[in-house]
Write an enzyme that holds these catalytic residues in place. Structure first.
Site, PDB file in Angstrom:
ATOM      1  CG  ASP A  34     -73.439  17.788 -62.868  1.00 24.82           C
ATOM      2  OD1 ASP A  34     -74.281  17.278 -63.627  1.00 24.82           O
ATOM      3  OD2 ASP A  34     -73.304  19.029 -62.709  1.00 24.82           O
ATOM      4  CG  ASP A  77     -78.067  19.087 -62.802  1.00 23.52           C
ATOM      5  OD1 ASP A  77     -76.987  18.573 -62.423  1.00 23.52           O
ATOM      6  OD2 ASP A  77     -79.139  18.446 -62.815  1.00 23.52           O
ATOM      7  CG  ASP A 101     -75.732  13.331 -64.118  1.00 28.76           C
ATOM      8  OD1 ASP A 101     -74.726  12.656 -64.415  1.00 28.76           O
ATOM      9  OD2 ASP A 101     -75.858  14.539 -64.417  1.00 28.76           O
ATOM     10  CG  ASP A 128     -80.520   2.271 -51.137  1.00 28.82           C
ATOM     11  OD1 ASP A 128     -81.290   1.860 -50.257  1.00 28.82           O
ATOM     12  OD2 ASP A 128     -79.450   2.854 -50.902  1.00 28.82           O
ATOM     13  CG  ASP A 149     -83.404   2.927 -46.381  1.00 20.04           C
ATOM     14  OD1 ASP A 149     -82.258   3.380 -46.276  1.00 20.04           O
ATOM     15  OD2 ASP A 149     -84.417   3.515 -45.936  1.00 20.04           O
ATOM     16  CD  GLU A 168     -79.717   1.701 -43.136  1.00 18.21           C
ATOM     17  OE1 GLU A 168     -79.064   2.684 -42.797  1.00 18.21           O
ATOM     18  OE2 GLU A 168     -80.907   1.779 -43.519  1.00 18.21           O
ATOM     19  CG  HIS A 191     -75.875   7.508 -47.733  1.00 18.13           C
ATOM     20  ND1 HIS A 191     -75.759   6.148 -47.538  1.00 18.13           N
ATOM     21  CD2 HIS A 191     -77.178   7.799 -47.507  1.00 18.13           C
ATOM     22  CE1 HIS A 191     -76.932   5.644 -47.213  1.00 18.13           C
ATOM     23  NE2 HIS A 191     -77.820   6.627 -47.186  1.00 18.13           N
ATOM     24  CG  ASP A 192     -77.275   7.300 -43.775  1.00 19.03           C
ATOM     25  OD1 ASP A 192     -77.708   8.262 -44.433  1.00 19.03           O
ATOM     26  OD2 ASP A 192     -77.777   6.158 -43.812  1.00 19.03           O
TER      27      ASP A 192
HETATM   28  C1  GLC Z   1     -81.468   4.867 -44.113  1.00 19.41           C
HETATM   29  C2  GLC Z   1     -80.732   5.648 -45.180  1.00 19.41           C
HETATM   30  C3  GLC Z   1     -80.787   7.092 -44.836  1.00 19.41           C
HETATM   31  C4  GLC Z   1     -82.226   7.529 -44.823  1.00 19.41           C
HETATM   32  C5  GLC Z   1     -83.056   6.667 -43.883  1.00 19.41           C
HETATM   33  C6  GLC Z   1     -84.515   6.829 -44.151  1.00 19.41           C
HETATM   34  O1  GLC Z   1     -80.852   4.925 -42.891  1.00 19.41           O
HETATM   35  O2  GLC Z   1     -79.438   5.152 -45.311  1.00 19.41           O
HETATM   36  O3  GLC Z   1     -80.038   7.888 -45.724  1.00 19.41           O
HETATM   37  O4  GLC Z   1     -82.313   8.859 -44.426  1.00 19.41           O
HETATM   38  O5  GLC Z   1     -82.794   5.290 -44.050  1.00 19.41           O
HETATM   39  O6  GLC Z   1     -84.821   6.292 -45.411  1.00 19.41           O
END
Ligand code: GLC
Length: 603
Positions: free
Chosen positions: A36, A40, A44, A113, A221, A300, A373-374
């Site tokens: 950051d 905030d 970023d 992304d 995605d 993905e 991140h998931d």
């Molecule tokens: C993908 C992303 C995830 C998101 C989902 C819906 O799996 O990696 O973070 O919540 O798609 O966009």
């Protein structure tokens, strides 16, 4: 059989090869949690720009940036309201241009992304689409009438009985026009109707603009969700969408995303749908073909079996360069899905990875990952976050992953050996999936403490706590109040403590990345699993021309595990390349300490 290298005269990392990404390592930045710069509490673009030396030192080739587009942030940016601009929370378009330029100046690439299965409900396309039944964008999304014989808006009136991946039905009623719209994810993420060619061409135009701006490709995605199973044209002139069986068999390809006691299992209707390959081939023609080589297309693909991955990534089909498949991150899901925990065993992980290595040996390519991140932190899930094992297990997991055939992805902080932070209270969580799951599970009568325990293990927020840069109270992440609490181990597990320490997890990652760059066998060699039924040891051999690499790791907390000599004895003269135990120079058949890993070379 060794897949022949089609470009033996070109350096493995040269973009002229077309497949430069086979010898590359990708680093994922989740911007909200990286750094950051304006106090905030939210990471970023300025924060990323401040840490490019760190990424260069690590040696990664590509940065995959999770979404920074304008968004109401219902799903932290995976709900895009404007594909053409940067959200002010993250900075400005000028900063993004600066990031592209600075990465390129350091010989790194930027992959954006691309979230095009759905938009945000605040996107202008959806705002127009929902305004009336006869506006030109109505058919850009999936609008359908309530089920006949039911009160519109009441439970059971949804057009189909599909469940959403983030709890509740996959349909939301919009009283303005008296119809429902489809959302596989939250109601703030309406699914685009890819059957409509105008939608597809608007997306392709947007992708071309980003490429013209200088980005080097896309991580797409949930791209295998874009084509839905549709039935015949209904009385209203629109294609029908079929009902599924409630309480039926769960689709094991994507377990746990839907409550199948209440809803039909949605994956059967949305994963790898009938037109997905056609759409991706069209995307390739419209967006990528005719451009200079080197652009990256990563899909993905939850619920993608290996046979389907071959189709997505066969270079002759012109679809994707590699997939992000989910098989190994579903191994600890029980019969009731993601939150029904079962132990992650090393043997099942090995079997799954082995199947993927074999399945893509001749044609196709895979992304190699243990976290993003998931997912929860890989050390806590596949390794051990006990204080005495955390670092060694982080190194062992990295060794095994990076030496497989495929392109390794590092999720920010994994290179420091970050573990799950140990959530104990709902108030510590922010993620929409976790909060929805808690509300639904508790309403259904589950014990709140059990629900929290499952969230502490698997919530996506585990990976989203701020990146620890130093030992200060804000971990060098922020001067303000962080949006998610700083990790409790940040005073000792942080970048400043590791970058100059040759024995750190960070330095181990550096060595693995450097090895991939220097040794073509890592990227291009064949893969052969060894010790296939061993419950602690993970061993395999890579081979290219006259070079053979041996990887052996003790993926357990058991001490002094002795490898089976018959399989490894041929390696007695091999040269140790990377050892996880500082200062050691082990022979292949020496016993392995808990979470010890070795890479050896025979030439
Ligand atoms: C993908 C992303 C995830 C998101 C989902 C819906 O799996 O990696 O973070 O919540 O798609 O966009």
């Amino acid at each position: 059989m060794s897949p022949a290298d089609p470009n033996p005269d070109l350096h493995p990392g040269s973009v002229a090869r077309g497949d430069w990404w086979k010898s590359a390592v990708v680093y994922q930045v989740y911007p909200r949690s990286f750094a950051d710069s304006d106090g905030d509490g939210v990471g970023d673009l300025g924060g990323i720009l401040d840490h490019l030396d760190y990424l260069e030192l690590l040696g990664v080739d590509v940065v995959w940036l999770s979404p920074v587009y304008r968004s109401p942030m219902a799903d932290n940016g995976y709900d895009i309201s404007d594909y053409h601009d940067v959200d002010p929370l993250f900075g400005t378009l000028e900063q993004l241009d600066e990031l592209i330029a600075q990465l390129h100046a350091r010989d790194m690439k930027l992959v954006m992304d691309l979230v095009v299965n759905h938009t945000s409900s605040a996107h202008a396309w959806f705002v127009e689409s929902r305004s009336s039944t006869d506006n030109p964008k109505r058919d850009w999304y999936w609008w359908r009438s309530p089920r006949p014989g039911h009160e519109p808006g009441s439970p059971g009136a949804e057009p189909t009985n599909w469940g959403s991946a983030f709890s509740g039905p996959a349909w939301t009623y919009d009283s303005r026009t008296g119809e429902y719209y489809l959302h596989v994810f939250t109601p703030h993420q309406p699914d685009l109707n890819w059957e409509n060619p105008e939608v597809r061409h608007a997306i392709y135009a947007m992708m071309r603009e980003w490429l013209d701006r200088g980005v080097d490709g896309f991580r797409m995605d949930v791209i295998n969700v874009i084509s839905k199973v549709v039935g015949p044209i209904g009385a209203d002139g629109r294609v029908t969408l079929p009902d599924g069986v409630v309480g039926g068999e769960r689709d094991t390809r994507w377990p746990g995303v839907v409550d199948t006691d209440v809803f039909a299992d949605t994956p059967a209707f949305v994963l790898n749908g009938p037109r997905v390959h056609e759409f991706l081939q069209e995307m390739h023609r419209e967006v990528f073909s005719g451009r200079p080589p080197g652009l990256l297309r990563v899909g993905e693909t939850p619920g993608c079996p290996v046979e389907e991955a071959v189709l997505y990534t066969d270079p002759s089909r012109g679809e994707l360069d590699m997939v992000f498949q989910f098989e190994h991150v579903d191994l600890d899901s029980g019969p009731k899905g993601k939150w029904d925990l079962r132990p992650m065993t090393m043997l099942r992980l090995k079997q799954s990875f082995g199947r993927w290595q074999d399945g893509l040996a001749e044609v196709g390519w895979n992304s190699l990952y243990l976290g993003n991140h998931d997912q929860p932190r890989c050390v806590s899930r596949f390794g051990s976050d006990a204080p005495e094992h955390r670092e060694q297990s982080a190194k062992a997991l990295a060794t095994v992953l990076h030496l497989h055939r495929g392109t390794p992805y590092i999720y920010q902080g994994d290179e420091l050996g970050m573990s799950n932070p140990g959530f104990t209270r709902l108030e510590q969580l922010r993620d929409v999936e976790s909060l929805n799951h808690y509300a639904t599970a508790v309403a259904r009568g589950e014990n709140p403490a059990d629900v929290i325990r499952a969230l502490a293990y698997k919530s996506r927020d585990n990976a989203r706590v701020p990146m620890p840069w130093d030992a200060s109270p804000g971990a060098g992440f922020t001067a303000g109040t962080p949006w998610l609490d700083i990790h409790p181990l940040s005073s000792s597990v942080n970048a400043a403590a590791q970058v100059d320490d040759p024995d750190s997890v960070f330095s181990h990652y550096r060595r693995l990345i450097a090895l991939r760059h220097a040794e073509p066998c890592v990227a291009h060699g064949t893969f052969r699993m060894l010790l296939a039924n061993h419950e602690q040891l993970y061993g395999f051999e890579r081979s290219l021309d006259d070079t053979r690499l041996l990887v052996v790791a003790n993926l357990s907390s058991a001490a002094d595990v002795v490898p089976n000599l018959t399989e490894l004895v041929a390696w007695s003269s091999a040269e140790p390349l990377i050892a996880s135990v500082p200062g050691s120079s082990p022979a292949p058949t020496d016993p392995l300490a808990a979470w010890e890993s070795r890479v050896l070379r025979l030439t």
